[in-house]
Design a protein around this motif. Sequence first.
Motif, PDB file in Angstrom:
ATOM      1  N   SER A  51      40.527   5.163  26.110  1.00 57.25           N
ATOM      2  CA  SER A  51      39.361   5.053  26.997  1.00 57.25           C
ATOM      3  C   SER A  51      38.052   4.745  26.288  1.00 57.25           C
ATOM      4  O   SER A  51      37.100   4.317  26.928  1.00 57.25           O
ATOM      5  CB  SER A  51      39.184   6.352  27.794  1.00 57.25           C
ATOM      6  OG  SER A  51      40.275   6.561  28.654  1.00 57.25           O
ATOM      7  N   GLU A 103      33.076   4.659  33.761  1.00 58.40           N
ATOM      8  CA  GLU A 103      33.257   6.103  33.849  1.00 58.40           C
ATOM      9  C   GLU A 103      34.329   6.460  32.823  1.00 58.40           C
ATOM     10  O   GLU A 103      35.412   5.871  32.830  1.00 58.40           O
ATOM     11  CB  GLU A 103      33.697   6.490  35.259  1.00 58.40           C
ATOM     12  CG  GLU A 103      33.745   7.963  35.478  1.00 58.40           C
ATOM     13  CD  GLU A 103      34.075   8.316  36.926  1.00 58.40           C
ATOM     14  OE1 GLU A 103      33.456   9.246  37.441  1.00 58.40           O
ATOM     15  OE2 GLU A 103      34.957   7.666  37.512  1.00 58.40           O
ATOM     16  N   ARG A 104      33.993   7.395  31.920  1.00 64.63           N
ATOM     17  CA  ARG A 104      34.914   7.729  30.838  1.00 64.63           C
ATOM     18  C   ARG A 104      35.012   9.244  30.658  1.00 64.63           C
ATOM     19  O   ARG A 104      34.044   9.962  30.906  1.00 64.63           O
ATOM     20  CB  ARG A 104      34.455   7.091  29.531  1.00 64.63           C
ATOM     21  CG  ARG A 104      34.489   5.585  29.585  1.00 64.63           C
ATOM     22  CD  ARG A 104      34.332   4.980  28.223  1.00 64.63           C
ATOM     23  NE  ARG A 104      34.041   3.560  28.354  1.00 64.63           N
ATOM     24  CZ  ARG A 104      33.229   2.905  27.567  1.00 64.63           C
ATOM     25  NH1 ARG A 104      32.619   3.514  26.585  1.00 64.63           N
ATOM     26  NH2 ARG A 104      33.035   1.613  27.750  1.00 64.63           N
ATOM     27  N   PRO A 105      36.175   9.701  30.171  1.00 68.28           N
ATOM     28  CA  PRO A 105      36.366  11.149  29.986  1.00 68.28           C
ATOM     29  C   PRO A 105      35.618  11.667  28.759  1.00 68.28           C
ATOM     30  O   PRO A 105      35.466  10.962  27.764  1.00 68.28           O
ATOM     31  CB  PRO A 105      37.879  11.274  29.801  1.00 68.28           C
ATOM     32  CG  PRO A 105      38.303   9.962  29.235  1.00 68.28           C
ATOM     33  CD  PRO A 105      37.369   8.931  29.831  1.00 68.28           C
ATOM     34  N   TRP A 115      33.757  13.942  33.085  1.00 76.77           N
ATOM     35  CA  TRP A 115      33.615  12.483  33.017  1.00 76.77           C
ATOM     36  C   TRP A 115      32.139  12.145  32.970  1.00 76.77           C
ATOM     37  O   TRP A 115      31.307  12.867  33.530  1.00 76.77           O
ATOM     38  CB  TRP A 115      34.235  11.847  34.260  1.00 76.77           C
ATOM     39  CG  TRP A 115      35.723  12.000  34.297  1.00 76.77           C
ATOM     40  CD1 TRP A 115      36.426  13.122  34.661  1.00 76.77           C
ATOM     41  CD2 TRP A 115      36.682  11.020  33.942  1.00 76.77           C
ATOM     42  NE1 TRP A 115      37.765  12.885  34.553  1.00 76.77           N
ATOM     43  CE2 TRP A 115      37.957  11.600  34.122  1.00 76.77           C
ATOM     44  CE3 TRP A 115      36.597   9.704  33.498  1.00 76.77           C
ATOM     45  CZ2 TRP A 115      39.128  10.910  33.868  1.00 76.77           C
ATOM     46  CZ3 TRP A 115      37.766   9.017  33.253  1.00 76.77           C
ATOM     47  CH2 TRP A 115      39.017   9.616  33.430  1.00 76.77           C
ATOM     48  N   SER A 117      29.560   8.952  33.936  1.00 75.00           N
ATOM     49  CA  SER A 117      29.283   7.630  34.489  1.00 75.00           C
ATOM     50  C   SER A 117      28.144   7.074  33.644  1.00 75.00           C
ATOM     51  O   SER A 117      27.149   7.761  33.411  1.00 75.00           O
ATOM     52  CB  SER A 117      28.866   7.717  35.954  1.00 75.00           C
ATOM     53  OG  SER A 117      29.930   8.234  36.724  1.00 75.00           O
ATOM     54  N   TYR A 136      27.049  13.243  34.044  1.00 75.15           N
ATOM     55  CA  TYR A 136      28.243  14.046  33.794  1.00 75.15           C
ATOM     56  C   TYR A 136      28.705  14.726  35.072  1.00 75.15           C
ATOM     57  O   TYR A 136      27.902  15.232  35.844  1.00 75.15           O
ATOM     58  CB  TYR A 136      27.929  15.110  32.730  1.00 75.15           C
ATOM     59  CG  TYR A 136      29.041  16.095  32.519  1.00 75.15           C
ATOM     60  CD1 TYR A 136      30.088  15.803  31.653  1.00 75.15           C
ATOM     61  CD2 TYR A 136      29.066  17.301  33.190  1.00 75.15           C
ATOM     62  CE1 TYR A 136      31.126  16.691  31.459  1.00 75.15           C
ATOM     63  CE2 TYR A 136      30.093  18.204  33.000  1.00 75.15           C
ATOM     64  CZ  TYR A 136      31.125  17.891  32.145  1.00 75.15           C
ATOM     65  OH  TYR A 136      32.156  18.776  31.961  1.00 75.15           O
ATOM     66  N   ARG A 142      39.033  11.528  37.522  1.00 74.92           N
ATOM     67  CA  ARG A 142      37.973  10.531  37.614  1.00 74.92           C
ATOM     68  C   ARG A 142      37.309  10.659  38.988  1.00 74.92           C
ATOM     69  O   ARG A 142      37.979  10.873  39.989  1.00 74.92           O
ATOM     70  CB  ARG A 142      38.601   9.156  37.425  1.00 74.92           C
ATOM     71  CG  ARG A 142      37.691   8.015  37.675  1.00 74.92           C
ATOM     72  CD  ARG A 142      38.389   6.702  37.375  1.00 74.92           C
ATOM     73  NE  ARG A 142      37.770   6.227  36.166  1.00 74.92           N
ATOM     74  CZ  ARG A 142      38.397   5.745  35.127  1.00 74.92           C
ATOM     75  NH1 ARG A 142      39.692   5.633  35.118  1.00 74.92           N
ATOM     76  NH2 ARG A 142      37.740   5.350  34.064  1.00 74.92           N
TER      77      ARG A 142
END
Length: 153
Positions: A51, A103-105, A115, A117, A136, A142
């Motif tokens: 990711s 959007e990433r963990p 997550w 954005s 956050y 997600r």
Amino acid sequence: MAYVTDASWELLAHNEPFQAMFPDRQVPTNTMRWMLLDRVGREQLTDWRDSWAPMVLPQLRAALVARPDDEILRGIEKEVLADPELAHLYDIDGALIHPDGHERPLRHAVHGLGWVSICAAQPMTAPGSRLFILIYHPGTARKHARAPMLRAV
């Protein structure tokens, strides 16, 4: 959370919520190096291999095309090429040159798994610099199936 980097991804400014994201509140001096090469970064950026790294490496390549003589970026590239986990990923073609709308963990030092954005912008009077706003939200799922349109809530 918000921060600003220069064209070499050196951290220029950040707010307190961004600082709180890091263990011991120690912000990195270079966010590109932190995202790709720092052991703590790889732990905080959950699902780093799938990711984060494949999304960040094309940004490094694009930055080097725009600034081929940038010693800081060349140094990061050299470290990437010497890293067994990254070297083969660096050669994979990718077209992503900015993370805006992604959007990433992430594992937040205070709030735990969640997550972010990402909203990214480039100040027009400072080519190559970037302003990042990270929104956050906690949880393992997600929030959006696809990149949402930016809207006031």
